[in-house]
Design an enzyme around this catalytic site. Structure first.
Site, PDB file in Angstrom:
ATOM      1  CB  SER A 189     -25.072  22.517 -46.568  1.00 30.88           C
ATOM      2  OG  SER A 189     -25.643  23.805 -46.728  1.00 30.88           O
ATOM      3  CE  LYS A 190     -17.308  26.450 -48.183  1.00 25.94           C
ATOM      4  NZ  LYS A 190     -18.020  27.621 -48.719  1.00 25.94           N
ATOM      5  NE  ARG A 191     -25.340  26.723 -51.698  1.00 30.89           N
ATOM      6  CZ  ARG A 191     -25.307  25.423 -51.956  1.00 30.89           C
ATOM      7  NH1 ARG A 191     -26.040  24.574 -51.249  1.00 30.89           N
ATOM      8  NH2 ARG A 191     -24.526  24.943 -52.910  1.00 30.89           N
ATOM      9  CG  ASP A 197     -20.120  29.746 -46.809  1.00 29.44           C
ATOM     10  OD1 ASP A 197     -19.289  29.655 -45.885  1.00 29.44           O
ATOM     11  OD2 ASP A 197     -19.984  29.154 -47.906  1.00 29.44           O
ATOM     12  CD  GLU A 255     -16.869  27.913 -52.229  1.00 30.76           C
ATOM     13  OE1 GLU A 255     -17.906  28.256 -51.641  1.00 30.76           O
ATOM     14  OE2 GLU A 255     -16.847  27.022 -53.104  1.00 30.76           O
TER      15      GLU A 255
END
Length: 561
Positions: free
Chosen positions: A267-269, A272, A290
């Site tokens: 995921s994008k998380r 990050d 964001e």
């Protein structure tokens, strides 16, 4: 294949394009090109509440950057348009089929309000059933055309009472299909709820729209992520009820791209948290502000990005890892796509990019790299970007060979090999900027790394590691470099041959009774400021005689200070 292959990528315009989405595009694209078919982009914007302005344009730009251009789409048109579901809805594409399902008893009107639905979930919640669904066991307790008498249903419709249309699913039915990756897949309808097909605003849900659109657009193969497998029973039944299962596309459910530890979908998380991109290009959510970093802005080449994605779930069985897009088209087949998920490894991703940076001439990406120097405050002169003029370029010469019958007919013929060579002249010589990039590219895994690796070619180093030179510095070395400056000044013309420079340097070292190795490291520091960089005499040639002398003299002064 009897029918022309037609595949589609159908994203929702709700945000950035995840690398898993790009891989889905890639596999669709490769399959279509491999079989001489069409690749279609269709925008599934049925969920207007999640629609994000700019997302559609972002998707199109991302595909363009990757070199995966669709044959048909909202930006290109085509014979099966429109290619946005909101526009298709306005033309009545979905309402017709939803009502056809109701008329045949395969769907029904449901008039429940959001408050009534929430009350149902609370009322029938239990330890055994913590999330009650609108299905065969509860629909008779709700307000719909199956629980109401026909007259009341007719009255509600006539009064304009808001409603949705739900598919009518009965338990204990088995549905199955053959997946191109997973083989025979079977499902039971038990436990599957009565999905909404048409929403109260007249918009279709994904379930109805994907079936109707695939039919009307004559899609022959539908490739999508394995997260859509649980929806397959509803889609198969819709095909059965509306068009016949024999008209259904061949399906392939692609494996997930997993977190680096293999524990769940990437995921994008995760990006990050671990410091790497998961989107194709930079994306800033206009609703939240964001930002998300993209592979393009991180410094990936499109060829490398496409290459690494192809091997996240597929291989050709030979162990080959580097593929051009054309090679992928020639070798791609669905029977080599893996069933299991593929772990994403950012270090391996950078390896692919490094290999592609080395593999391609700097001219292939110099226009991408030049702005990175400007952003770092390093000026590259127009002369450095200018390729040398080829005085004979643009004037093809076609060698004429006399025909054996020339004395009789006066005819002549063209040497075809020479003719073709004249039509395809060699590429022009590289600019100084491109020569510099070619010199340092072995040290660059990402495009921004060219800046620290090559900045000293365009401006003197800000710091010079004289402390690395001082411990072994002596008068004889000082005399050597003083004499070396004189020798360079007496050199006619510019420095042009690194090998000749090196030979002369070593001859001077031998004459001074100093080992060349004791002089090469100081020379490198004089030119670049530290113990790094490519071959030192290549550096000198590209710096030029005057700048090489100036830098040597500057460090000699520092060592005397």
């Amino acid at each position: 294949m009897s029918k022309k292959v037609r595949v589609r990528f159908a994203p929702s315009p709700t945000g950035g394009l995840h690398l898993g989405g790009v891989r889905t595009v890639l596999y669709n694209y490769l399959f279509a090109r491999r079989h001489g078919g069409d690749f279609i982009l269709r925008i599934e914007d049925t969920d207007q509440g999640r629609y994000v302005p700019g997302a559609e344009e972002y998707i199109i730009d991302s595909l363009k950057w990757c070199g995966l251009e669709p044959d048909e789409g909202p930006h290109k048109g085509g014979p099966h348009g429109p290619y946005r579901q909101s526009e298709r809805k306005a033309l009545g594409f979905y309402d017709k089929y939803a009502r056809q399902l109701v008329d045949k008893g395969h769907a029904y009107y449901a008039f429940d309000t959001p408050e009534e639905l929430e009350a149902m979930r609370e009322k029938y919640k239990s330890a055994e059933n913590p999330s009650p669904q609108y299905n065969h066991s509860l629909r008779k307790k709700m307000r719909n055309s199956l629980s109401l008498d026909p007259a009341e249903t007719k009255q509600l419709l006539a009064a304009g009472t808001p409603y949705v249309i739900r598919i009518r699913l009965e338990p204990d039915q088995e549905v199955h299909f053959t997946d191109l990756i997973r083989g025979e897949v079977r499902f039971s309808t038990t436990g599957v709820d009565d999905k909404v097909l048409l929403k109260a605003d007249g918009m279709p849900t994904y379930h109805l729209a994907v079936v109707v659109d695939d039919h009307l657009m004559e899609i022959t193969h539908a490739f999508r992520g394995e997260e859509w497998l649980p929806s397959a029973p509803v889609h198969i039944l819709l095909w059965r009820y509306l068009f016949g299962e024999d008209k259904m596309p061949h399906w392939a459910h692609l494996p997930l791209i997993l977190k680096p530890d293999g524990n769940g979908k990437l995921s994008k998380r995760d990006g990050d948290r671990l410091g790497f991109p998961v989107f194709a290009m930079n994306w800033t959510d206009p609703r939240t502000g964001e930002p998300a970093t993209g592979f393009r802005e991180t410094g990936f080449l499109p060829a490398a990005f496409v290459n690494l994605l192809a091997l996240l779930g597929w291989n050709d069985g030979t162990g080959q890892e580097l593929f051009t897009l054309q090679e992928l088209i020639e070798k791609f087949s669905m029977d080599r796509v893996h069933k299991g998920g593929a772990k994403f490894d950012f270090e391996k991703a950078k390896w692919f990019n490094h290999e592609w940076i080395k593999k391609q001439p700097a001219s292939a990406y110099s226009e991408l790299v030049a702005p990175l120097f400007a952003a770092a405050g390093i000026t590259i002169s127009p002369a450095d970007l200018q390729r040398p003029e080829d005085s004979e370029a643009g004037i093809p010469i076609f060698p004429i060979v006399l025909d054996p019958l020339a004395d009789i007919t006066g005819a002549s013929s063209v040497d075809l090999a020479a003719y073709q060579a004249a039509l395809d002249p060699p590429p022009p010589p590289p600019s100084r900027f491109e020569r510099i990039l070619d010199l340092v590219k072995d040290r660059c895994a990402l495009l921004p790394e060219f800046v620290p690796q090559a900045s000293f070619f365009f401006q003197p180093p800000a710091t010079i590691d004289v402390d690395a030179v001082k411990p072994k510095w002596n008068a004889s070395k000082d005399r050597f470099f003083t004499e070396y400056i004189l020798q360079l000044e007496q050199t006619g013309g510019e420095l042009a041959d690194p090998q000749a420079l090196e030979t002369h340097f070593k001859e001077m070292a031998a004459a001074a009774a100093i080992k060349p190795g004791e002089l090469l490291m100081p020379l490198r520091i004089m030119l670049v400021g530290g113990k790094f960089g490519p071959h030192v005499f290549d550096i000198a040639v590209l710096l030029g005689k005057e700048e090489t002398i100036r830098r040597i003299r500057h460090v000699l002064d520092l060592l005397k200070g």
